[in-house]
Enzyme design. Sequence first.
Site, PDB file in Angstrom:
ATOM      1  N   ARG A  36       0.808  -1.219   0.000  1.00  6.60           N
ATOM      2  CA  ARG A  36       0.000   0.000   0.000  1.00  6.60           C
ATOM      3  C   ARG A  36       0.838   1.265   0.000  1.00  6.60           C
ATOM      4  O   ARG A  36       0.458   2.277  -0.550  1.00  6.60           O
ATOM      5  CB  ARG A  36      -0.884  -0.049   1.239  1.00  6.60           C
ATOM      6  CG  ARG A  36      -2.011   0.878   1.216  1.00  6.60           C
ATOM      7  CD  ARG A  36      -3.102   0.527   2.144  1.00  6.60           C
ATOM      8  NE  ARG A  36      -2.766  -0.196   3.368  1.00  6.60           N
ATOM      9  CZ  ARG A  36      -3.665  -0.460   4.307  1.00  6.60           C
ATOM     10  NH1 ARG A  36      -4.894  -0.057   4.157  1.00  6.60           N
ATOM     11  NH2 ARG A  36      -3.334  -1.121   5.400  1.00  6.60           N
ATOM     12  N   LYS A  38      -4.392 -19.355   5.795  1.00  4.04           N
ATOM     13  CA  LYS A  38      -5.319 -19.599   6.891  1.00  4.04           C
ATOM     14  C   LYS A  38      -5.269 -18.393   7.812  1.00  4.04           C
ATOM     15  O   LYS A  38      -4.273 -17.690   7.786  1.00  4.04           O
ATOM     16  CB  LYS A  38      -4.958 -20.871   7.651  1.00  4.04           C
ATOM     17  CG  LYS A  38      -3.580 -20.814   8.344  1.00  4.04           C
ATOM     18  CD  LYS A  38      -3.553 -21.475   9.676  1.00  4.04           C
ATOM     19  CE  LYS A  38      -3.939 -20.597  10.816  1.00  4.04           C
ATOM     20  NZ  LYS A  38      -2.851 -20.137  11.672  1.00  4.04           N
ATOM     21  N   GLU A  88       4.415 -24.747  21.616  1.00  4.16           N
ATOM     22  CA  GLU A  88       5.272 -23.632  21.209  1.00  4.16           C
ATOM     23  C   GLU A  88       5.828 -22.970  22.459  1.00  4.16           C
ATOM     24  O   GLU A  88       5.111 -22.840  23.458  1.00  4.16           O
ATOM     25  CB  GLU A  88       4.459 -22.596  20.443  1.00  4.16           C
ATOM     26  CG  GLU A  88       3.922 -23.089  19.132  1.00  4.16           C
ATOM     27  CD  GLU A  88       3.197 -21.967  18.403  1.00  4.16           C
ATOM     28  OE1 GLU A  88       3.875 -21.128  17.814  1.00  4.16           O
ATOM     29  OE2 GLU A  88       1.960 -21.929  18.475  1.00  4.16           O
ATOM     30  N   LYS A 129       9.545 -25.865  22.071  1.00  7.85           N
ATOM     31  CA  LYS A 129       8.857 -26.020  20.787  1.00  7.85           C
ATOM     32  C   LYS A 129       8.958 -27.488  20.401  1.00  7.85           C
ATOM     33  O   LYS A 129      10.062 -28.017  20.234  1.00  7.85           O
ATOM     34  CB  LYS A 129       9.514 -25.148  19.719  1.00  7.85           C
ATOM     35  CG  LYS A 129       8.802 -25.233  18.378  1.00  7.85           C
ATOM     36  CD  LYS A 129       9.220 -24.104  17.463  1.00  7.85           C
ATOM     37  CE  LYS A 129       8.524 -24.179  16.118  1.00  7.85           C
ATOM     38  NZ  LYS A 129       7.089 -23.963  16.164  1.00  7.85           N
ATOM     39  N   HIS A 163      -4.164 -26.732  11.758  1.00 11.47           N
ATOM     40  CA  HIS A 163      -2.995 -27.623  11.833  1.00 11.47           C
ATOM     41  C   HIS A 163      -3.276 -28.939  12.569  1.00 11.47           C
ATOM     42  O   HIS A 163      -2.942 -30.021  12.101  1.00 11.47           O
ATOM     43  CB  HIS A 163      -1.831 -26.912  12.529  1.00 11.47           C
ATOM     44  CG  HIS A 163      -1.484 -25.586  11.941  1.00 11.47           C
ATOM     45  ND1 HIS A 163      -1.502 -25.341  10.598  1.00 11.47           N
ATOM     46  CD2 HIS A 163      -1.103 -24.417  12.514  1.00 11.47           C
ATOM     47  CE1 HIS A 163      -1.149 -24.079  10.359  1.00 11.47           C
ATOM     48  NE2 HIS A 163      -0.904 -23.501  11.516  1.00 11.47           N
ATOM     49  N   HIS A 203       0.206 -24.472   6.498  1.00 13.26           N
ATOM     50  CA  HIS A 203       1.634 -24.696   6.255  1.00 13.26           C
ATOM     51  C   HIS A 203       2.152 -25.984   6.898  1.00 13.26           C
ATOM     52  O   HIS A 203       3.196 -26.484   6.516  1.00 13.26           O
ATOM     53  CB  HIS A 203       2.474 -23.470   6.635  1.00 13.26           C
ATOM     54  CG  HIS A 203       2.715 -23.301   8.101  1.00 13.26           C
ATOM     55  ND1 HIS A 203       1.879 -22.590   8.908  1.00 13.26           N
ATOM     56  CD2 HIS A 203       3.711 -23.745   8.893  1.00 13.26           C
ATOM     57  CE1 HIS A 203       2.354 -22.609  10.145  1.00 13.26           C
ATOM     58  NE2 HIS A 203       3.465 -23.294  10.168  1.00 13.26           N
ATOM     59  N   ASP A 213      -3.479  -0.028  -3.709  1.00 14.17           N
ATOM     60  CA  ASP A 213      -4.478  -0.172  -2.644  1.00 14.17           C
ATOM     61  C   ASP A 213      -5.472  -1.213  -3.137  1.00 14.17           C
ATOM     62  O   ASP A 213      -6.110  -1.028  -4.191  1.00 14.17           O
ATOM     63  CB  ASP A 213      -5.169   1.176  -2.369  1.00 14.17           C
ATOM     64  CG  ASP A 213      -6.170   1.047  -1.221  1.00 14.17           C
ATOM     65  OD1 ASP A 213      -6.674  -0.076  -0.989  1.00 14.17           O
ATOM     66  OD2 ASP A 213      -6.443   2.062  -0.561  1.00 14.17           O
ATOM     67  N   ILE A 214      -5.604  -2.264  -2.384  1.00 17.93           N
ATOM     68  CA  ILE A 214      -6.431  -3.404  -2.814  1.00 17.93           C
ATOM     69  C   ILE A 214      -7.851  -2.963  -3.172  1.00 17.93           C
ATOM     70  O   ILE A 214      -8.486  -3.536  -4.064  1.00 17.93           O
ATOM     71  CB  ILE A 214      -6.427  -4.473  -1.695  1.00 17.93           C
ATOM     72  CG1 ILE A 214      -5.073  -5.174  -1.691  1.00 17.93           C
ATOM     73  CG2 ILE A 214      -7.572  -5.471  -1.839  1.00 17.93           C
ATOM     74  CD1 ILE A 214      -4.779  -6.035  -0.482  1.00 17.93           C
TER      75      ILE A 214
END
Length: 491
Positions: free
Chosen positions: A49, A147, A215, A344, A239, A177, A92-93
């Site tokens: 942007r 997502k 995590e 993790k 996930h 992912h 700008d979208i």
Amino acid sequence: MEERIDTRSDLMIFGGLGDLARRKLFPALYHLERTGLLAADSRVLVLARRAHSVDDVREQLASDIRRRVPDSDWDDGVLSRLLARVDYLCLDINRLDDYQPLVRWRGDCENALIVYMATPPSLYGVIARQLRDAGCCTRKTRVVVEKPIGHDLETSRTINQQLGEVFNEDQLFRIDHYLGKETVQNLIALRFANNLFASQWNQNHISHVEITVAESVGIEGRWGYFDQAGQVRDMIQNHLLQLLCLIAMDPPADLSADSIRDEKVKVLKALRPITPDLIESHLVRGQYTAGSSQGKVVPGYLEEEGADRNSTTETFVALKVEIENWRWAGVPFYIRTGKRLPEKLSQIIIHFKPAPHYIFDPDQRHLASNKLVIRLQPDEGMTLQILTKDQGLDKGMRLRRGPLELTFSEAFQTDRIPEAYERLLWEVMKGNQYLFVRRDEVEYAWRWVDGVVANWQAHDDLPKRYAAGTWGPVAAIALITRDGRSWYEDA
Ligand SMILES: NC(=O)C1=CN([C@@H]2O[C@H](COP(=O)(O)OP(=O)(O)OC[C@H]3O[C@@H](n4cnc5c(N)ncnc54)[C@H](OP(=O)(O)O)[C@@H]3O)[C@@H](O)[C@H]2O)C=CC1
Ligand SMILES: O=C1O[C@H](COP(=O)(O)O)[C@@H](O)[C@H](O)[C@H]1O
């Protein structure tokens, strides 16, 4: 051997200077360049942007990439080659006029057009419509969306509907992912290439399954996004349910995208709803308080920057999930995920049932079952725990549990395991959808999650506190010990 496919691509990244693009996409492109997978003519267009010069954008990306690539993989030449492909346009979208330069940038280039929407999901529909109205996409355009697709079933349907008005399902690449992680893909090889496991993979032989995605980080400055979502929407809806599907699905007929996705959908449809009477026994939500993480004192969730001190959003979830089909009747899947846990760690543990008739020392009965520990990250690999006789003349037939160990980096001498986004971008360039999520998968996952959310809200279930650096609320331990089991600890 992979079949040779034309992978020449024009990658247009909306939100091209956002967090995802800078932290994940550009480092992944660097590695694809380094391994020679970016076709000579491929180009990358950054759309953002704010106005910048192309040189400033390249400089910014260079420093982002440098920060995230280890010295051992660094090569100035690779970076230069990648940056030479990068162009930038200010857009700008919401403004249709801003899309005309995209048409000019494309010109008559024959590369496949890949539109990567690295923006808030509320903009996916707008981008799709504007691309169509500007004449900037064709039947061959591939579209990558991130997502979470929506906040619940209704909003995800709206987004999918808006995308569907412009693109067909075979043009849409919905990212989760985790599906791009090598070790997650390996679940398919493990299950369906080894008849040893394939033949035992059901309620006759497996007592229960654990999935942990822990995590150590907190919410990393993403309060605004995270507090709206919470751990159930941020991690379970996508996930964790994807991992569960890959463990629980029936064998697909082949490796095609739709064969695998059809089987995953069947699992999602068979999930037992967490009805009001199950909320207490099957769900634990937690929220971290101040504590320590990786040797440092860290604030609680409610003291994070930008926090609303009254938030009841969960940063930890444990669930007992049941799958109502022949394969898994009576086999609970205990799943847990949280922020600010001690480390993790993502792992899946398959607990096999003990032998039907036990003939050894009664005091050792608790040892007598096999476990398969699948380590997704870190230290990728797997351990099969088997029972042997303890060595020595004085040991009689005492049992000992020992590991059959496969650590991928040692066994296969791999110098590095590719990051998920490298694999996913590469698959989009090849036009292969098998690692992407189909619309019905997203919607069935939301349908189940919406039920969980509605019932805990009706139940007025507040998150239980846990100190940062611990394994979640005590109630999460009770969730599994109530069934005479415990969370797996590598001892
Ligand atoms: N970051 C992550 O690790 C992960 C992100 N995701 C998903 O990826 C997507 C992007 O996330 P993330 O990068 O973190 O978000 P950011 O907010 O960092 O980036 C979004 C980008 O979109 C741009 N943008 C917003 N509105 C417009 C507009 N009207 N016109 C042009 N550009 C606009 C923003 O520009 P500006 O800077 O000018 O506001 C920003 O650069 C989201 O869907 C997120 O849920 C998924 C998994 C992990
Ligand atoms: O999608 C997300 O995933 C990350 C965890 O991913 P990992 O690859 O580091 O295991 C999580 O931190 C984030 O909140 C979530 O949006």
